[in-house]
Scaffold this active site. Structure first.
Site, PDB file in Angstrom:
ATOM      1  N   CYS A 280      32.721  44.538  59.121  1.00  0.00           N
ATOM      2  CA  CYS A 280      32.994  45.977  59.049  1.00  0.00           C
ATOM      3  C   CYS A 280      34.493  46.285  58.989  1.00  0.00           C
ATOM      4  O   CYS A 280      35.092  46.044  57.958  1.00  0.00           O
ATOM      5  CB  CYS A 280      32.291  46.706  60.180  1.00  0.00           C
ATOM      6  SG  CYS A 280      31.956  48.424  59.770  1.00  0.00           S
TER       7      CYS A 280
ATOM      8  N   HIS B 286      26.725  44.704  61.696  1.00  0.00           N
ATOM      9  CA  HIS B 286      27.196  44.594  63.072  1.00  0.00           C
ATOM     10  C   HIS B 286      26.183  43.893  63.916  1.00  0.00           C
ATOM     11  O   HIS B 286      25.108  43.556  63.483  1.00  0.00           O
ATOM     12  CB  HIS B 286      27.378  45.995  63.658  1.00  0.00           C
ATOM     13  CG  HIS B 286      28.709  46.556  63.347  1.00  0.00           C
ATOM     14  ND1 HIS B 286      29.864  45.948  63.738  1.00  0.00           N
ATOM     15  CD2 HIS B 286      29.062  47.676  62.701  1.00  0.00           C
ATOM     16  CE1 HIS B 286      30.880  46.685  63.342  1.00  0.00           C
ATOM     17  NE2 HIS B 286      30.424  47.725  62.701  1.00  0.00           N
TER      18      HIS B 286
HETATM   19  N1  GLN Z   1      36.686  52.416  60.360  1.00  0.00           N
HETATM   20  C1  GLN Z   1      35.832  51.744  59.429  1.00  0.00           C
HETATM   21  C2  GLN Z   1      34.831  52.680  58.743  1.00  0.00           C
HETATM   22  O1  GLN Z   1      34.432  53.666  59.312  1.00  0.00           O
HETATM   23  C3  GLN Z   1      35.130  50.592  60.117  1.00  0.00           C
HETATM   24  C4  GLN Z   1      34.103  51.015  61.108  1.00  0.00           C
HETATM   25  C5  GLN Z   1      33.469  49.907  61.845  1.00  0.00           C
HETATM   26  O2  GLN Z   1      34.039  48.820  62.026  1.00  0.00           O
HETATM   27  N2  GLN Z   1      32.265  50.131  62.326  1.00  0.00           N
HETATM   28  O3  GLN Z   1      34.438  52.395  57.636  1.00  0.00           O
END
Ligand code: GLN
EC number: 6.3.5.13
Length: 238
Positions: free
Chosen positions: A95, A193
C-alpha cells in the site's frame, strides 16, 4: 542468502509504516522459513536508522499520508534499500510502501511526492477511497493461487512498461485499472493489507524461494487454507 548464515528478514520503518497489522507478514515469513529448517534473523529498522544492505527479504507496510511522505524521504536519502534490491534481495511493499517504490505518489493534498524508483509505477489520488475485501487472479507465471485480502487506500496506480501486473481483480479496486499490484525482478508491490501473507501463503513462499534460490519443501498449511477458504467464501458470489 549465503548457505552458512541465517535468512535475514528486514522490516522497514515499523515506527512509520505499520498501520494495519502488516507486521504479520514478517511473522508469516519467519514461521514458514523456520518450518523448513532455516535459521531466521529478523531485523526491525526504525526510520532514524540506516537500512542494512545484507537482508534477504525486505518488507515495508502501509500508512497514512504524512508518515508515507517521511518514509519516502528517508529511504531516498538512505539508499540502502535500493542497493539491496539492486543486488537481488526480495522485497514485499504494501500500500503506502508500494506507492513509495514508484516514481511519484500523491501527498495529503494530492501533490506529487517523489518515490524511490524501484518499480516503474506512479500513483495519484483517486475520486473515492477503495476500502474492502479484494480477490484477484495472479499472473500464471508466478504459480501463486488466487489472492485474497483487504484494501484501504485513496491512491490509484499506473503501471509502466517496466513492471508486470501481479494480478487481475475479481472483487475490489487494486491499482484502479482492473489490475492489482505489480512485480519486477524480486520486488512485489500490492495494495493488500493485513497481513496479506497470512491469507496468501503462496505469495510468502514465492518471496522465500527467491531468497533461498530454489523451491521449498511443502509444509502443513491447514490453518492457512481454512483462513483462505473462509475469506473467499465470504466474498465471492456463489
Ligand atoms: N496514503 C495512501 C493512500 O491512501 C496509502 C494508504 C495505505 O497505506 N493504506 O493511497
Amino acid at each position: 542468502m549465503q548457505s552458512d548464515s541465517a535468512l535475514r528478514l528486514v522490516w522497514i520503518y515499523p515506527d512509520l509504516l505499520s498501520t494495519y497489522g502488516d507486521q504479520g507478514n514478517v511473522l508469516v515469513l519467519e514461521q514458514r522459513a523456520r518450518s523448513r529448517g532455516f535459521q531466521v534473523e529478523v531485523v526491525h529498522v526504525r526510520s532514524a536508522d540506516p537500512v542494512p544492505e545484507s537482508g534477504d527479504v525486505y518488507l515495508i507496510g502501509g500508512g497514512e499520508d504524512r508518515p508515507q511522505i517521511l518514509g519516502a524521504e528517508r529511504l531516498r536519502r538512505d539508499g540502502g534499500l535500493n542497493r539491496a534490491v539492486q543486488r537481488g534481495a526480495a522485497l514485499l511493499a504494501v500500500c503506502a510502501g508500494y506507492q513509495i517504490m514508484g516514481t511519484t505518489f500523491g501527498g495529503e493534498e494530492g501533490q506529487p511526492v517523489a518515490g524511490i524508483e524501484l518499480l516503474d509505477i506512479s500513483s495519484g489520488r483517486g475520486q473515492a477511497r477503495a476500502v474492502g475485501e479484494l480477490v484477484a487472479e495472479v499472473d500464471p507465471a508466478l504459480g501463486v493461487p488466487t489472492l485474497t485480502g483487504f484494501e484501504n487506500h485513496m491512491g490509484v496506480t499506473r503501471l509502466g512498461p517496466g513492471v508486470t501486473p501481479l494480478s487481475r481483480t475479481v472483487v475490489g479496486t487494486g491499482n484502479g485499472d482492473g489490475t492489482e499490484g505489480c512485480y519486477a525482478g524480486h520486488v512485489i508491490g500490492t495494495y493488500l493489507h493485513g497481513p496479506a501473507l497470512a491469507r496468501n501463503p503462496g505469495l510468502a513462499d514465492l518471496l522465500l524461494s527467491w531468497a533461498v534460490g530454489g523451491p521449498l519443501a511443502p509444509i502443513d498449511d491447514t490453518w492457512y487454507s481454512r483462513l483462505r477458504e473462509e475469506r473467499l467464501a465470504a466474498v465471492l458470489p456463489r
